[in-house]
Enzyme design. Structure first.
Site, short mmCIF file in Angstrom:
data_model
loop_
_atom_site.label_atom_id
_atom_site.label_comp_id
_atom_site.label_asym_id
_atom_site.label_seq_id
_atom_site.Cartn_x
_atom_site.Cartn_y
_atom_site.Cartn_z
CG ASP A 14 -1.93 1.14 1.09
OD1 ASP A 14 -3.17 0.70 1.11
OD2 ASP A 14 -1.99 2.23 0.93
CG LEU A 49 0.69 3.41 3.99
CD1 LEU A 49 1.69 3.58 5.08
CD2 LEU A 49 -0.54 2.97 4.80
CB THR A 50 -3.39 7.58 -0.72
OG1 THR A 50 -4.35 6.91 -0.25
CG2 THR A 50 -2.38 6.96 -1.88
CB ILE A 73 0.11 -0.61 -7.46
CG1 ILE A 73 -0.93 0.69 -7.88
CG2 ILE A 73 -0.29 -1.27 -6.32
CD1 ILE A 73 -2.23 0.28 -8.31
CB THR A 130 -16.60 0.10 -8.80
OG1 THR A 130 -18.04 0.85 -8.55
CG2 THR A 130 -15.89 0.91 -9.71
CG ASP A 131 -22.30 -0.47 -8.47
OD1 ASP A 131 -21.48 0.25 -7.97
OD2 ASP A 131 -23.48 -0.60 -7.54
CD GLU A 132 -19.30 4.67 -8.10
OE1 GLU A 132 -18.87 5.82 -8.62
OE2 GLU A 132 -19.24 4.59 -6.74
CE1 TYR A 156 -13.10 4.59 -7.84
CE2 TYR A 156 -15.40 4.89 -8.10
CZ TYR A 156 -14.38 4.18 -7.65
OH TYR A 156 -14.56 2.79 -6.96
CB SER A 161 -9.75 5.77 -13.52
OG SER A 161 -10.57 5.58 -12.29
CE LYS A 162 -12.08 -0.02 -9.27
NZ LYS A 162 -10.91 -0.30 -8.55
N PRO A 177 -24.60 17.24 4.95
CG PRO A 177 -22.61 17.11 4.02
CD PRO A 177 -23.15 16.80 5.16
N PRO A 180 -21.78 17.10 -9.80
CG PRO A 180 -20.09 18.39 -10.60
CD PRO A 180 -20.70 17.84 -9.40
P1 NAD Z 1 -10.02 3.28 0.01
O1 NAD Z 1 -9.75 4.56 -0.57
O2 NAD Z 1 -10.37 3.19 1.52
O3 NAD Z 1 -8.63 2.65 -0.08
C1 NAD Z 1 -7.73 2.57 -1.01
C2 NAD Z 1 -6.34 2.09 -0.64
O4 NAD Z 1 -5.32 2.12 -1.83
C3 NAD Z 1 -5.58 2.93 0.23
O5 NAD Z 1 -5.20 2.14 1.48
C4 NAD Z 1 -4.50 3.64 -0.43
O6 NAD Z 1 -3.43 4.15 0.39
C5 NAD Z 1 -4.26 2.65 -1.40
N1 NAD Z 1 -3.46 3.12 -2.56
C6 NAD Z 1 -4.11 4.32 -3.36
N2 NAD Z 1 -3.22 4.68 -4.16
C7 NAD Z 1 -2.38 3.70 -4.19
C8 NAD Z 1 -1.16 3.33 -5.24
N3 NAD Z 1 -0.81 3.87 -6.21
N4 NAD Z 1 -0.37 2.20 -4.81
C9 NAD Z 1 -0.74 1.60 -3.67
N5 NAD Z 1 -1.58 1.67 -2.93
C10 NAD Z 1 -2.54 2.55 -3.18
O7 NAD Z 1 -10.92 2.64 -1.05
P2 NAD Z 1 -11.87 1.47 -0.81
O8 NAD Z 1 -13.34 1.93 -0.52
O9 NAD Z 1 -11.34 0.57 0.36
O10 NAD Z 1 -11.87 0.61 -2.07
C11 NAD Z 1 -10.90 -0.22 -2.34
C12 NAD Z 1 -11.17 -0.97 -3.87
O11 NAD Z 1 -12.83 -1.44 -3.96
C13 NAD Z 1 -11.00 0.27 -5.01
O12 NAD Z 1 -10.38 -0.51 -5.99
C14 NAD Z 1 -12.44 0.58 -5.14
O13 NAD Z 1 -12.71 1.19 -6.64
C15 NAD Z 1 -13.24 -0.62 -5.20
N6 NAD Z 1 -14.50 -0.61 -4.77
C16 NAD Z 1 -15.20 0.21 -3.61
C17 NAD Z 1 -16.35 0.37 -3.30
C18 NAD Z 1 -16.80 1.14 -2.19
O14 NAD Z 1 -17.84 1.15 -1.91
N7 NAD Z 1 -15.87 1.77 -1.31
C19 NAD Z 1 -17.24 -0.51 -3.88
C20 NAD Z 1 -16.76 -1.31 -5.14
C21 NAD Z 1 -15.69 -1.45 -5.28
P1 TYD Z 2 -20.25 8.27 -1.83
O1 TYD Z 2 -20.14 7.52 -0.71
O2 TYD Z 2 -19.49 9.31 -2.21
O3 TYD Z 2 -20.42 6.92 -2.82
P2 TYD Z 2 -20.50 6.95 -4.57
O4 TYD Z 2 -20.48 7.97 -5.15
O5 TYD Z 2 -19.11 6.11 -5.14
O6 TYD Z 2 -21.92 6.11 -4.70
O7 TYD Z 2 -21.84 8.74 -2.17
C1 TYD Z 2 -22.91 7.79 -1.94
C2 TYD Z 2 -24.03 8.67 -2.34
O8 TYD Z 2 -24.31 9.70 -1.60
C3 TYD Z 2 -24.04 9.44 -3.84
O9 TYD Z 2 -25.31 9.26 -4.26
C4 TYD Z 2 -23.59 10.90 -3.36
C5 TYD Z 2 -24.15 11.09 -2.06
N1 TYD Z 2 -23.53 11.86 -1.05
C6 TYD Z 2 -24.18 13.05 -0.64
O10 TYD Z 2 -25.52 13.20 -0.76
N2 TYD Z 2 -23.50 13.88 0.51
C7 TYD Z 2 -22.29 13.51 0.65
O11 TYD Z 2 -21.64 14.20 1.43
C8 TYD Z 2 -21.66 12.42 -0.01
C9 TYD Z 2 -20.05 12.09 0.20
C10 TYD Z 2 -22.11 11.67 -0.89
#
Ligand code: NAD
Ligand code: TYD
Length: 337
Positions: free
Chosen positions: A33, A35-36, A60, A125-127, A150, A153-154, A205, A274
């Site tokens: 990792d 560690l961002t 990475i 991700t489903d996004e 985002y 890029s995924k 918000p 947006p």
């Molecule tokens: P997060 O932002 O909490 O964690 C991301 C981790 O990746 C962090 O520990 C960060 O330090 C590390 N990282 C970032 N850039 C890096 C680099 N260049 N090299 C090495 N490490 C790096 O994210 P998350 O919510 O835990 O998501 C993890 C994965 O799951 C992501 O690929 C995300 O797209 C995917 N995902 C997330 C969700 C969600 O709801 N959170 C849903 C579906 C898929």
């Molecule tokens: P988020 O947790 O950022 O996940 P994603 O955009 O990847 O689905 O946001 C979830 C939903 O919540 C999304 O419709 C945007 C909304 N949202 C707010 O209304 N207020 C906020 O402050 C945030 C962070 C998200």
């Protein structure tokens, strides 16, 4: 079995690392990792002294170092969680999303190709599917129509992973999961942001009319699905993962407010994001039918567990929200966030 996990200090990655080490006593796990701002070694504190877990701070996208590491460790599988993950940040500054999510994935794929890594699992991700209207759900065959930098890029990363499977015959697998919540989620995402704001008595918000719909999954159910895909998934296959908990943002926020007994007057409707996707819903029948996965934690239970965790780990999120985490990080790593 030896696993190389990337992004294992983030939200889902750290939950996955803990899940796998709990489930498989013989596992050897290398955790890479950068560690961002989103990576936090505190998430892995319970593993201190556990020799089965080795943490390596590395980007990475550093292809030479990644190639050396994968070549030296020769893991049985690489599981790629590492990513920039927040839509709002991608709108402010997309470049790092492309660098990490696309070029970082490329660097891992190349290292795995050269080392002959048996399995590459990409956490997607489903996004990537874009936005739905009132009805229907995304299947693995739905077209990719990403709407944010985002998501784009995924989607780029998913295409590359698929191409490495087709072109080089690698065993690559892709999962696409809906919105996760649970312990260790960085409080910039909807649920932990709203929950911690409610606990602090701060405004919540809500973007636009608050009627955007997400399908919520408790993070351990996601981790169990990933474990199954690793053990029993098919090469080249894509697996959708969803929680069957479609909620509007307003419903989520009201549930949180009720759970912490805070007042609904804390809700503030603010300017919409947006390109804000209206609705996500995921069809995970392949995962259920072929691999026998079922989610174990429903939304009510998941929120209760999450509220309890954030209440019991106040210092974890207060440090992040107050900026102390930033100071700690800069002191630990000698670098600014
Ligand atoms: P997060 O932002 O909490 O964690 C991301 C981790 O990746 C962090 O520990 C960060 O330090 C590390 N990282 C970032 N850039 C890096 C680099 N260049 N090299 C090495 N490490 C790096 O994210 P998350 O919510 O835990 O998501 C993890 C994965 O799951 C992501 O690929 C995300 O797209 C995917 N995902 C997330 C969700 C969600 O709801 N959170 C849903 C579906 C898929
Ligand atoms: P988020 O947790 O950022 O996940 P994603 O955009 O990847 O689905 O946001 C979830 C939903 O919540 C999304 O419709 C945007 C909304 N949202 C707010 O209304 N207020 C906020 O402050 C945030 C962070 C998200």
């Amino acid at each position: 079995m030896k696993l190389l996990v990337t992004g294992g200090a983030g939200f889902i990655g750290s939950n996955f690392v803990l899940h796998m080490l709990r489930t498989y006593p013989e596992l050897d796990l290398v955790n890479v990792d950068k560690l961002t701002y989103a990576g936090n070694l505190e998430n892995l504190k319970s593993l201190e002294g556990d020799k089965r877990h080795r943490f390596i701070k590395l980007d990475i996208g550093d292809s030479a170092a990644i190639e050396r590491l994968v070549g030296a460790e020769l893991p049985d599988a690489v599981v790629n969680f590492a990513a920039e993950s927040h839509v709002d940040r991608s709108i402010e500054g997309p470049e790092v999303f492309l660098r990490t999510n696309v070029l970082g994935t490329l660097s891992l794929l190349e290292a795995c190709r050269k080392a002959g890594t048996p399995v590459f699992l990409q956490i997607g991700t489903d996004e990537v599917y874009g936005s739905l209207g009132e009805a229907g759900s995304f299947t693995e065959q739905s077209p990719l129509q990403p709407n944010s930098p985002y998501a784009a890029s995924k989607a780029g990363a998913d295409h590359l992973v698929r191409a490495y499977g087709k072109t080089y015959g690698m065993d690559v697998r892709i999962t696409r999961c809906s919105n996760n919540y649970g312990p260790f989620q960085f409080p910039e995402k909807l649920i932990p942001l709203m929950l911690t704001n409610a606990l602090e008595g701060r405004p919540l918000p809500v973007y636009g009319d608050g009627l955007n719909v997400r399908d919520w999954i408790f993070v351990t159910d996601h981790c169990r699905a990933l474990d199954l895909v690793l053990q029993k998934g098919k090469p080249g296959e894509i697996y959708n993962i969803g929680g069957v908990a479609e909620k509007t943002n307003l419903e989520v926020v009201k549930t949180i407010l009720a759970a912490v007994e805070a007042d609904q007057s804390l809700i503030r409707f603010v300017e919409d994001r947006p390109g804000h996707d209206r609705r996500y819903a995921i069809d995970s029948s392949r995962l259920r039918g072929e691999l026998g996965w079922v989610p174990e934690v429903d939304f009510g239970q998941g929120i209760a567990l999450t509220v309890r965790w954030y209440r019991e780990h106040e210092s974890w999120w207060r440090r992040i929200k107050s900026g102390e985490y930033r100071q700690y990080y800069e002191k630990m790593y000698g670098k600014r966030l």
